[in-house]
Design a protein around this motif. Structure first.
Motif, PDB file in Angstrom:
ATOM      1  N   LEU A 193       0.833  -1.235  -0.016  1.00  0.00           N
ATOM      2  CA  LEU A 193       0.083   0.207  -0.021  1.00  0.00           C
ATOM      3  C   LEU A 193       0.735   1.152  -0.095  1.00  0.00           C
ATOM      4  CD1 LEU A 193      -2.635  -0.965   2.506  1.00  0.00           C
ATOM      5  CD2 LEU A 193      -2.941  -0.935   0.088  1.00  0.00           C
ATOM      6  N   ARG A 194       2.071   1.034   0.691  1.00  0.00           N
ATOM      7  CA  ARG A 194       2.840   2.262   0.892  1.00  0.00           C
ATOM      8  C   ARG A 194       3.775   2.533  -0.361  1.00  0.00           C
ATOM      9  NH1 ARG A 194       5.274   1.763   7.087  1.00  0.00           N
ATOM     10  NH2 ARG A 194       3.445   2.482   7.771  1.00  0.00           N
ATOM     11  N   ASN A 195       4.358   1.374  -0.951  1.00  0.00           N
ATOM     12  CA  ASN A 195       5.165   1.655  -1.949  1.00  0.00           C
ATOM     13  C   ASN A 195       4.867   1.685  -3.290  1.00  0.00           C
ATOM     14  OD1 ASN A 195       7.148   1.503   0.039  1.00  0.00           O
ATOM     15  ND2 ASN A 195       7.516  -0.823  -0.013  1.00  0.00           N
ATOM     16  N   LYS A 196       3.532   1.318  -3.776  1.00  0.00           N
ATOM     17  CA  LYS A 196       2.904   1.343  -4.862  1.00  0.00           C
ATOM     18  C   LYS A 196       3.923   0.737  -6.004  1.00  0.00           C
ATOM     19  CE  LYS A 196      -0.014   4.195  -3.270  1.00  0.00           C
ATOM     20  NZ  LYS A 196       0.627   4.560  -1.903  1.00  0.00           N
ATOM     21  N   GLU A 208     -11.231  -7.685  -6.960  1.00  0.00           N
ATOM     22  CA  GLU A 208     -12.709  -7.184  -6.735  1.00  0.00           C
ATOM     23  C   GLU A 208     -12.760  -6.500  -5.249  1.00  0.00           C
ATOM     24  OE1 GLU A 208     -16.740  -6.609  -6.728  1.00  0.00           O
ATOM     25  OE2 GLU A 208     -15.788  -7.604  -8.369  1.00  0.00           O
ATOM     26  N   TYR A 209     -12.083  -7.033  -4.338  1.00  0.00           N
ATOM     27  CA  TYR A 209     -11.904  -6.267  -3.263  1.00  0.00           C
ATOM     28  C   TYR A 209     -11.132  -5.054  -3.050  1.00  0.00           C
ATOM     29  CZ  TYR A 209     -13.305 -10.613  -0.688  1.00  0.00           C
ATOM     30  OH  TYR A 209     -13.940 -11.627  -0.206  1.00  0.00           O
ATOM     31  N   LEU A 210     -10.235  -5.148  -4.198  1.00  0.00           N
ATOM     32  CA  LEU A 210      -9.321  -3.704  -4.127  1.00  0.00           C
ATOM     33  C   LEU A 210     -10.343  -2.667  -4.795  1.00  0.00           C
ATOM     34  CD1 LEU A 210      -6.121  -5.007  -6.001  1.00  0.00           C
ATOM     35  CD2 LEU A 210      -6.562  -4.172  -3.310  1.00  0.00           C
ATOM     36  N   LEU A 211     -11.445  -3.070  -5.413  1.00  0.00           N
ATOM     37  CA  LEU A 211     -12.323  -2.115  -6.001  1.00  0.00           C
ATOM     38  C   LEU A 211     -13.379  -1.642  -5.086  1.00  0.00           C
ATOM     39  CD1 LEU A 211     -12.616  -3.476  -9.671  1.00  0.00           C
ATOM     40  CD2 LEU A 211     -11.550  -1.103  -9.248  1.00  0.00           C
ATOM     41  N   THR A 212     -13.524  -2.468  -4.012  1.00  0.00           N
ATOM     42  CA  THR A 212     -14.585  -1.974  -3.139  1.00  0.00           C
ATOM     43  C   THR A 212     -14.228  -1.587  -1.756  1.00  0.00           C
ATOM     44  OG1 THR A 212     -14.828  -4.408  -2.473  1.00  0.00           O
ATOM     45  CG2 THR A 212     -16.291  -3.729  -4.613  1.00  0.00           C
ATOM     46  N   PRO A 214     -12.538   0.605   0.760  1.00  0.00           N
ATOM     47  CA  PRO A 214     -11.854   2.081   0.581  1.00  0.00           C
ATOM     48  C   PRO A 214     -10.746   2.355   0.708  1.00  0.00           C
ATOM     49  CG  PRO A 214     -13.982   1.866   1.862  1.00  0.00           C
ATOM     50  CD  PRO A 214     -13.693   0.514   1.949  1.00  0.00           C
ATOM     51  N   ASP A 215      -9.898   1.627   1.718  1.00  0.00           N
ATOM     52  CA  ASP A 215      -8.515   1.918   1.688  1.00  0.00           C
ATOM     53  C   ASP A 215      -7.748   1.638   0.687  1.00  0.00           C
ATOM     54  OD1 ASP A 215      -9.081   3.423   4.266  1.00  0.00           O
ATOM     55  OD2 ASP A 215      -8.427   1.567   5.473  1.00  0.00           O
TER      56      ASP A 215
END
Length: 601
Positions: A193-196, A208-212, A214-215
């Motif tokens: 999440l930090r390093n992209k 699917e979870y990444l799209l739903t 919020p964080d």
């Protein structure tokens, strides 16, 4: 590795395992099981398949020299053996891999449909790395690669570590990557999440979870704005309702990332079949277009380009093998295995080696003239074909085929270091289910190991599964007495492995050793398994029933019957017991034994 030796030992150990748990007492059942082993019902002859030789597409270094790849790819994509190894030489590329790199360089979406061991993953990893090097995106995600199984994502993570970090100084590691599949710990998730990372490996459920969530949507999907690549591995798995779900997921991802020019890539070994490759390309392009929501042109469906490993000679007629030279080669290979040439060039011209590649490995597609893979054969099938072509006995041909494959797996190309024959044995192991019998006296009953509910051509005769006593090998019919018949009818239990319910039991049938009278507790308990008859609950006597010659049920008779229904002890009445075993249950799945180097990518 001697694949044939490993296979022989595997089958021998499996047969010993499945035969050792229970010594079946009934001679008819034992003869039936012996016949099953003789016919190899649970382990049929393995299928033999050759890994073909792919036409060369040059090396990574030559692609860098041609300007098709960024110069740093020369440093990354090399043969490496350990984390400190910078690589002994540059990777060689197949023709289909070069074609995929060229299509990606033009900015087009494509599908690669090549067989096992063809390096499909490098057809999207190399173009992605090239674009990240040419157009860095330090704070964003450039590519998302989606796998149907976490095991595939884990394997690709290792490959990325090998190519992009092994032997590469810290300041030269210009392409970052991370796995985000749900199996990471909190620290690994936080780093992603930090390093992209430039390349994100995931599965379609987590996407699917990444799209739903919020964080994760804010951090990762936000970082993927203007996403350049989306790759779906094992494209053939997305079919039916799952395929529709993934197709909608792709469209939602494109919108969320604001990436109308998203380059879509799909790979699969088994996308479609057709009479010719040209027909298959059209069908694959239609399916991929629907799945990605992006136009995939038929010419951007890339197949494998094969070439021969053996050399039949300049004057040879394709598919024609002179009988006498072939017979001499067969006899030599079978009688003196060490007499076969071990050098690549010499063995590639051997008549038997040429025949093996023509019969087991390659075929010519009409009318295009393309070389394509042949369907796998069992060695007995191949031996019969060789016996017909050479005039030698099938047993001799069997030994000759195994010998030339063993020697061919060790003969290495002097420059490319690939074997003449890289082959696989596909062995199916059946689960070794129980025996099913008809409701008839021993000696007259029908026996089968295939799940059926009725005797073929006798719909009035039901079939019942058996369990066997681990101590004495006596068979018991796994039955139940439905309540609607007031206990007067036996029926086969629908699920013999499910916990026992009311009315369930094991039916004991014997003409020569009838069950003792229920009043004789000592005799009854001597018949029960030891785990059923402990002193703590010796006074427990479950209800019994006898089966008459008409196979109707009568409760608690006064004399010893020929057959008894013995319910298993209830959990609240008896200590835990071991379930009476059937034949060992193992899943039916292919086991692949591979001879030759592991393919890259």
């Amino acid at each position: 590795m001697d694949v044939f030796g490993v296979h022989h030992d595997l089958i021998a150990e499996y047969e010993a395992f499945t035969s050792s748990l229970v010594a079946v007492r009934d001679p008819d059942i034992e003869r039936h099981l012996a016949g099953e082993r003789e016919r190899k019902t649970r382990w049929p002859d393995p299928k033999l398949a050759l890994n073909p030789t792919f036409r060369s597409g040059g090396t990574v270094a030559s692609l860098c020299d041609d300007g098709l790849l960024h110069p740093m790819c020369r440093e990354y994509f090399r043969h490496k053996k350990h984390p400190d190894d910078p690589g002994s030489r540059t990777l060689s590329r197949h023709r289909h891999q070069r074609e995929a790199i060229a299509v990606a360089d033009r900015g087009d979406s494509y599908v690669l449909t090549t067989g096992t061991g063809s390096g499909k993953s490098l057809t999207y990893i190399v173009p992605i790395v090239d674009k990240v090097l040419r157009h860095p995106n330090p704070d964003g995600i450039s590519a998302i690669v989606v796998y149907p199984m976490n095991a595939l994502a884990n394997s690709q993570l290792h490959e990325l570590e090998k190519y992009l970090t092994w032997g590469v100084p810290e300041d030269r590691r210009k392409v970052t990557f991370a796995r985000y599949t749900g199996q990471e710990d909190s620290e690994q998730k936080l780093q992603a999440l930090r390093n992209k990372p430039d390349i994100l490996l995931t599965n379609y459920v987590m996407l699917e979870y990444l799209l739903t969530r919020p964080d994760e949507r804010r951090e990762l999907i936000g970082a993927a704005r203007g996403l350049r690549f989306l790759a779906l591995d094992e494209l053939h798995t997305y079919r039916g309702r799952q395929g529709a779900d993934v197709a909608l997921l792709v469209r939602r991802l494109r919108d969320a990332c604001e990436a109308p020019a998203l380059h879509c890539i799909g790979t699969s070994a088994t996308m479609a079949t057709g009479v010719t490759f040209a027909e298959a390309r059209k069908e694959i392009a239609k399916v991929a277009t629907r799945l990605f929501g992006t136009k995939i042109e038929p010419e951007h469906v890339i197949g494998e380009s094969l070439e021969r490993s053996t050399d039949p000679g300049l004057d040879a007629v394709p598919g024609v093998h002179p009988r006498e030279p072939l017979a001499d080669a067969v006899r030599r290979a079978a009688a003196t295995p060490h007499g076969l040439p071990s050098e690549y060039e010499a063995l590639s011209g051997d008549p038997l080696a040429v025949w093996v590649e023509d019969t087991v490995g390659l075929a010519v597609e009409e009318p295009s003239g393309r070389l394509v893979r042949r369907p796998p054969l069992t060695i007995p099938q191949a031996s019969a074909l060789l016996a017909d072509a050479s005039g030698e006995p099938a047993e001799v041909c069997h030994r000759a085929i195994e010998t030339v494959l063993r020697v061919g797996a060790k003969a290495r190309h002097p420059e490319l270091d690939r074997p003449l024959f890289a082959f696989r044995l596909h062995q199916f192991l059946s689960k070794g289910d129980t025996v099913f019998v008809s409701f008839e006296p021993p000696g007259r009953r029908h026996l089968t190991s295939q799940y059926q509910t009725r005797v073929p051509d006798h719909r009035d005769k039901p079939l019942v599964p058996l369990h066997f006593c681990r101590d004495c090998g006596k068979e018991y019919l796994v039955v139940t007495r439905p309540a609607e018949h007031e206990g007067a009818v036996f029926e086969a239990r629908e699920d013999p492995d499910a916990p026992a319910a009311d009315g369930d039991g094991f039916l004991y049938v014997s003409d020569d050793r009838p069950w003792p009278d229920a009043q004789d507790e000592d005799a009854v308990f001597r018949r029960l398994p030891a785990s059923w008859s402990t002193a703590r609950w010796r006074t427990w006597t479950p209800p019994c029933a006898a089966a008459s010659p008409s196979w109707n049920c009568t409760p608690t008779p006064r004399r010893s019957p020929d057959s008894w229904l013995r319910p298993p002890p209830r959990r609240d009445q008896a200590p835990p017991r071991r379930r009476q075993p059937r034949r060992p249950l193992l899943p039916r799945r292919p086991l692949v034994l591979h001879a030759g180097p592991r393919p890259h990518g």
